[in-house]
Design an enzyme around this catalytic site. Structure first.
Site, PDB file in Angstrom:
ATOM      1  N   LYS A   1      -9.212   4.339  12.210  1.00  0.00           N
ATOM      2  CA  LYS A   1     -10.046   3.196  11.871  1.00  0.00           C
ATOM      3  C   LYS A   1     -10.005   2.095  13.015  1.00  0.00           C
ATOM      4  O   LYS A   1     -11.154   1.651  13.471  1.00  0.00           O
ATOM      5  CB  LYS A   1      -9.629   2.631  10.586  1.00  0.00           C
TER       6      LYS A   1
ATOM      7  N   THR B   1      -3.930   6.990   9.369  1.00  0.00           N
ATOM      8  CA  THR B   1      -5.467   7.005   9.231  1.00  0.00           C
ATOM      9  C   THR B   1      -6.124   5.777   9.766  1.00  0.00           C
ATOM     10  O   THR B   1      -7.121   5.586  10.323  1.00  0.00           O
ATOM     11  CB  THR B   1      -6.107   7.285   7.939  1.00  0.00           C
TER      12      THR B   1
ATOM     13  N   LYS C   1      -0.109  -1.774   7.650  1.00  0.00           N
ATOM     14  CA  LYS C   1       0.391  -0.555   6.998  1.00  0.00           C
ATOM     15  C   LYS C   1       1.529  -0.951   5.975  1.00  0.00           C
ATOM     16  O   LYS C   1       2.046  -1.941   6.160  1.00  0.00           O
ATOM     17  CB  LYS C   1       0.712   0.481   8.000  1.00  0.00           C
ATOM     18  N   ARG C   2       1.933  -0.059   5.268  1.00  0.00           N
ATOM     19  CA  ARG C   2       3.050   0.017   4.405  1.00  0.00           C
ATOM     20  C   ARG C   2       4.248  -0.396   5.068  1.00  0.00           C
ATOM     21  O   ARG C   2       4.255   0.034   6.350  1.00  0.00           O
ATOM     22  CB  ARG C   2       3.284   1.190   3.544  1.00  0.00           C
TER      23      ARG C   2
ATOM     24  N   HIS D   1       1.918  15.729   2.777  1.00  0.00           N
ATOM     25  CA  HIS D   1       1.578  14.566   3.414  1.00  0.00           C
ATOM     26  C   HIS D   1       2.700  13.913   4.038  1.00  0.00           C
ATOM     27  O   HIS D   1       2.777  12.675   4.655  1.00  0.00           O
ATOM     28  CB  HIS D   1       0.782  13.354   2.514  1.00  0.00           C
TER      29      HIS D   1
ATOM     30  N   LYS E   1       8.051   3.491  10.248  1.00  0.00           N
ATOM     31  CA  LYS E   1       6.893   3.088  10.881  1.00  0.00           C
ATOM     32  C   LYS E   1       7.296   1.953  11.949  1.00  0.00           C
ATOM     33  O   LYS E   1       6.251   1.351  12.588  1.00  0.00           O
ATOM     34  CB  LYS E   1       5.924   2.387   9.998  1.00  0.00           C
TER      35      LYS E   1
HETATM   36  C1  26V Z   1       5.083   9.713  -2.534  1.00  0.00           C
HETATM   37  C2  26V Z   1       5.783   9.293  -3.793  1.00  0.00           C
HETATM   38  C3  26V Z   1       6.994   9.663  -4.033  1.00  0.00           C
HETATM   39  C4  26V Z   1       7.011   9.321  -5.836  1.00  0.00           C
HETATM   40  C5  26V Z   1       6.786   7.884  -6.158  1.00  0.00           C
HETATM   41  C6  26V Z   1       5.199   7.899  -5.664  1.00  0.00           C
HETATM   42  C7  26V Z   1       4.790   8.298  -4.467  1.00  0.00           C
HETATM   43  C8  26V Z   1       3.543   8.053  -3.956  1.00  0.00           C
HETATM   44  C9  26V Z   1       3.109   8.747  -2.980  1.00  0.00           C
HETATM   45  C10 26V Z   1       4.242   9.540  -2.270  1.00  0.00           C
HETATM   46  C11 26V Z   1       3.516  10.261  -0.726  1.00  0.00           C
HETATM   47  C12 26V Z   1       3.548   9.278   0.380  1.00  0.00           C
HETATM   48  C13 26V Z   1       3.029  10.315   1.298  1.00  0.00           C
HETATM   49  C14 26V Z   1       2.035   9.568   2.148  1.00  0.00           C
HETATM   50  O1  26V Z   1       1.274   8.651   1.707  1.00  0.00           O
HETATM   51  N1  26V Z   1       1.589  10.031   3.257  1.00  0.00           N
HETATM   52  C15 26V Z   1       0.728   9.642   4.118  1.00  0.00           C
HETATM   53  O2  26V Z   1      -0.380  10.386   4.074  1.00  0.00           O
HETATM   54  C16 26V Z   1      -1.410  10.046   4.788  1.00  0.00           C
HETATM   55  C17 26V Z   1      -2.571  10.618   4.495  1.00  0.00           C
HETATM   56  O3  26V Z   1      -2.277  12.148   4.847  1.00  0.00           O
HETATM   57  C18 26V Z   1      -0.883  10.008   6.292  1.00  0.00           C
HETATM   58  O4  26V Z   1      -1.864   9.662   7.057  1.00  0.00           O
HETATM   59  C19 26V Z   1       0.436   9.257   6.678  1.00  0.00           C
HETATM   60  O5  26V Z   1       0.772   9.692   7.992  1.00  0.00           O
HETATM   61  C20 26V Z   1       1.429   9.776   5.414  1.00  0.00           C
HETATM   62  O6  26V Z   1       2.491   9.051   5.673  1.00  0.00           O
END
Ligand code: 26V
Length: 843
Positions: free
Chosen positions: A690, A686, A578-579, A387, A584
């Protein structure tokens, strides 16, 4: 959501078919009342739950009690739907979706919608003098995720059930989901979120299905009767994993799946020996340590903190889930060698990547399979979704920590790596130097295990989440591994569930669509393309605009309540939700806001269209630049909103505590969707889908799924600007680009100067220094380079907004042409290409 109302859509006389290009003149349909019997039955069921499950009387019940009573009554209906399901008790193949996050939000409207009971529930509660909207508003959000990745998992669960694909979601039942965000003088403060404070009526606790998860200890060797050596992991500590099941109901209640979330408990609640010895605190120390595992969701989605507790969380839910599905397979089929025929396990990012060695351990150490058979089973059962390509977000774990916490897994990882590297050098496929690039162990910053590489090797398929992202996976992070197996990486562009993001969030627009193209649009989003025939129709445009207007008025009330800021519902609502992340580029949006403010001040008599800039999003607690971006947005809002010189033309609002529920309020009210990440960095997005589905026009870069949205809605119905991914790469190769871009843009320079001079931080000109130093210095996210083209695109938006006929035409075409972004489509693609599982009842 008024489902029964919607279902009645094509029975109404006068509904105009999509192909019929005449003026849209369907009168507002009379509401079809739910049957009296159904209302009475549900009303009595709710009263029954209120009395016997909650011990409350109608006279003393609060909205929260009515919510719990209604939820419990509906849960019974879901159980009935389960019992009535035509699906076999033992389906041929199941999907297991392993995810550290499920950002579910509220469930009441989902459940009512998919049961077709929304009107019945409204009428039943009305008979009791209770308002359904107030009851629905009393449900806490299940915020068990950070953002895109967790919300995607929730959309996928809903689509899997709607497609009747037998599936389990597996994750963690966090006591505290994502923090609640307070904004105090522009500063984000995090306070704990407490969704379970009054219990959770949707879940079933299943203590009988609990299992134990080990940590630490050592690996012993035992000699088997046949002389072979077997390794046995003797953990120093074990933690109980107790499942809590929530039913996931598909559209029209045709199928029910389960979301199984694990709660961590101590094996023994209290150490009686220590207690009796007088050590009352020490007696429950083990309990606190064990239960810490499912206590809190890690609130960062960018930089892994490398905390031991995070690794414990990941292994905890992964091991419990694998034990659970292995046990189920053995009970149903006996032989674990047939696991790939009956189970497909999807790893949502690398958070459950420890599944690779854990499945190997279960198969080899616990069930006696040979290494070769176990490796075949593992690599034909697991699949992995990536992701993000941001280097700082790629998970690695120190070998030393893994050896201490998961000694047997570290041995298995070494063995997998050894075999992998051996087979490559034996076949002469890579030179010694390149081996380092494909090794599971990164030796550049101490020894660390690369979880992405581990997931890649253990998976049969690896997927990206948009066409561009998948291509970049092949070209960058996974290039060396891709070269070894060019069929492994596939694309599965993300999607969203239309039940939540169109039907439930926007019943007005849904009703309009049903009236225009028929009720089949509720079952087949493809039918939305029939709306294109009405895009030019003045009558239809007026009704479409009226639906939007109603939602903007409702949002204005929410914003007034939360921020005190008054929004003009007649203005263009420009939203970025968004975050908060540097890539971003909320800061680019704020810089354009400042420049627009200056331009209005400089030319007050020009016909600037009224615009409202709405921001919402959370920053990771330790992400200082992101927090400063929130502060700047708030400070800009403060000055701009108080300046009578721009009153009525520009308003800025940062809405606190972005959540799924807030998204449901903002998205139907948005006119313009900001999707402005640096090209190549947003994997998919996403929210962009929406917003487009709900008819907001996108202003965006050629990044992630924006590219596919553009292809679907057409170049005339989207505002694209800025460098593409290749342009970003090329620019980054020429240092000094920021200084050159600023020198070439007096408008950008003036905006930066106003911020630097304390224009938004009176008496404290250095407040935003760290942001300005980044933008004027390295500018890693190329804000300066894209600024002028962004400004140009925004003025093109102004011009388009001044021509309402063209604007609404484009908005309607966005709704009509985004059906492809349904997560039903995404799940069908996974089912066919990755899981090889049948879709539909009886699967
Ligand atoms: C990474 C980490 C690092 C360790 C600590 C906790 C944590 C939690 C989540 C993540 C992953 C972040 C990746 C993410 O959210 N990617 C997003 O995924 C969406 C669904 O595929 C996508 O639409 C977004 O573009 C993408 O940023």
């Amino acid at each position: 959501m008024l489902n029964e109302d919607l279902l009645a859509g094509d029975r109404r006389s006068g509904a105009t078919h999509a192909d019929d290009r005449q003026t849209f003149r369907v009168p507002p349909a009379p509401a079809v009342p739910p049957s009296e019997d159904a209302v009475t039955l549900l009303r009595d069921a709710i009263l029954n739950k209120l009395a016997y499950a909650l011990g409350r009387t109608p006279a003393t019940a609060r909205d929260r009690d009515w919510f719990a009573a209604t939820a419990l009554a509906l849960r019974d209906r879901v159980v009935d739907a389960c019992l009535a399901s035509p699906a076999p008790a033992v389906p041929n193949k199941r999907v297991y979706y392993l995810s550290a996050e499920f950002l579910i939000g509220r469930l009441l409207s989902d459940m009512m919608g998919n049961l077709g009971l929304a009107d019945t529930a409204r009428a039943a509660l009305a008979q009791l003098g209770v308002d359904l909207d107030a009851v629905a508003g009393a449900e806490p959000d299940a915020a068990l995720g950070n953002g895109g990745l967790g919300r995607l998992a929730a959309c996928f669960m809903e689509s899997l059930a709607s497609l009747a694909i037998p599936a389990y979601g597996y994750g963690i039942r966090y006591d505290h989901g994502l923090f609640r965000q307070l904004i105090e003088d522009g500063v984000q403060r995090e306070v704990p979120e407490t969704w379970l404070a009054e219990g959770n009526p949707w879940e079933f606790e299943r203590p009988e299905a609990a299992c134990s998860v080990g940590f630490g200890g050592e690996v012993a060797m035992t000699v088997q009767p046949d002389g072979s050596i077997r390794r046995v992991w003797r953990p120093a500590e074990t933690v109980r994993a107790v499942p809590h099941d929530t039913t996931v109901l598909g559209w029209r209640a045709k199928h029910v799946n389960v979301l199984r979330l694990w709660q961590a408990r101590a094996e023994e609640p209290v150490d009686l020996g220590r207690f009796n010895g007088g050590d009352h605190v020490g007696a429950v120390a083990e309990r606190s340590r064990a239960e810490a595992i499912s206590r809190v969701l890690y609130p960062s989605d960018s930089t892994p903190a490398g905390h031991e507790l995070r690794l414990r969380q990941e292994f905890f839910f992964t091991s419990a889930s694998l034990q659970d599905l292995v046990r189920r397979h053995v009970a149903e089929r006996g032989d674990l060698r047939s696991l790939p025929d009956h189970a497909a396990i999807q790893l949502n990012d690398t958070h459950p990547a420890i599944a690779v060695p854990e499945l190997m351990r279960l198969l080899v150490d616990e069930h006696g399979l040979s290494w070769e058979d176990a490796w075949h089973v593992t690599t034909h059962t697991l699949a992995y979704t990536n992701h993000t390509l941001l280097p700082e977000a790629l998970e690695t774990w120190p070998v030393e920590l893994m050896e201490r916490l998961l000694p047997r897994h570290m041995q298995i990882i070494y063995l997998i790596n050894w075999m992998h590297l051996e087979s490559l050098s034996k076949h002469g496929r890579v030179d010694a130097g390149s081996l380092a690039a494909v090794s599971l162990i990164d030796e550049t910053h101490g020894k660390r295990v690369r979880m992405g590489h581990l997931a890649f090797l253990g998976a049969r398929r690896v997927n990206g989440v948009s066409a561009l992202h998948t291509e970049l996976m092949r070209q960058t992070v996974f290039a060396p591994l891709h070269a070894l197996d060019t069929d492994k990486i596939v694309n599965k562009t993300n999607g969203i569930t239309f039940r939540r993001w169109l039907h439930n969030a926007n019943p007005g627009l849904t009703r309009l669509a049903v009236e225009a193209v028929g009720a089949r649009v509720l079952d087949d989003p493809g039918a939305l393309d029939g709306l294109a025939a009405f895009a030019e129709d003045a009558g239809f445009q007026a009704r479409y605009a009226a639906v939007r207007r109603g939602r903007k008025e409702a949002l204005a009330r929410v914003v007034k309540e939360r921020t005190g800021i008054r929004l003009d519902p007649g203005a263009l609502f420009d939203v970025q939700i968004k975050r908060i992340h540097e890539y971003k580029r909320q800061l680019l949006n704020i810089l354009e806001t400042v420049a627009l403010y200056q331009a209005i001040l400089a030319e007050p008599h020009r016909d600037w269209p009224a615009r409202v800039k709405i921001f919402a999003g959370k920053a990771a607690p330790s992400y200082h630049q992101a927090k400063l971006i929130i502060r700047l947005a708030s400070d800009v809002a403060k000055r701009v909103n108080a300046d009578p010189a721009v009153a009525g033309r520009l308003t800025v609002a940062f809405v606190p505590n972005y959540s799924v529920s807030l998204a449901e309020a903002i998205i139907p009210a948005a006119d313009l969707s900001e999707q402005i990440s640096t090209a190549g960095l947003e994997a998919s997005g996403t929210g962009n889908m929406k917003l487009a589905l709900n008819g907001a026009l996108t202003i965006g870069t050629l990044d992630g799924a924006n590219i596919e949205i553009k292809e679907h809605v057409g170049d005339d119905n989207i505002f694209i600007f800025g460098l593409d991914a290749a342009g970003v790469q090329a620019t980054k190769a020429e240092p000094g680009y920021a200084a050159r871009a600023i020198a070439a843009s007096p408008r950008l320079k003036a905006a930066l100067d106003l911020i630097a001079s304390g224009g938004f931080s009176p008496g404290e000109p250095d407040r935003f220094r760290p942001l300005l130093d980044e933008v004027t210095g390295p500018d890693r996210y190329l804000l300066t380079v894209d600024f002028d083209d962004y400004w140009r695109a925004q003025r093109a938006v102004d011009a388009a907004w001044r021509r309402p006929h063209g604007w609404w035409r484009a908005a309607i075409l966005n709704t009509a042409r985004t059906a492809w972004f349904s997560s039903d489509r995404t799940m069908r693609e996974y089912a066919e290409d990755i899981w090889r599982v049948r879709v539909g009842p009886g699967a």
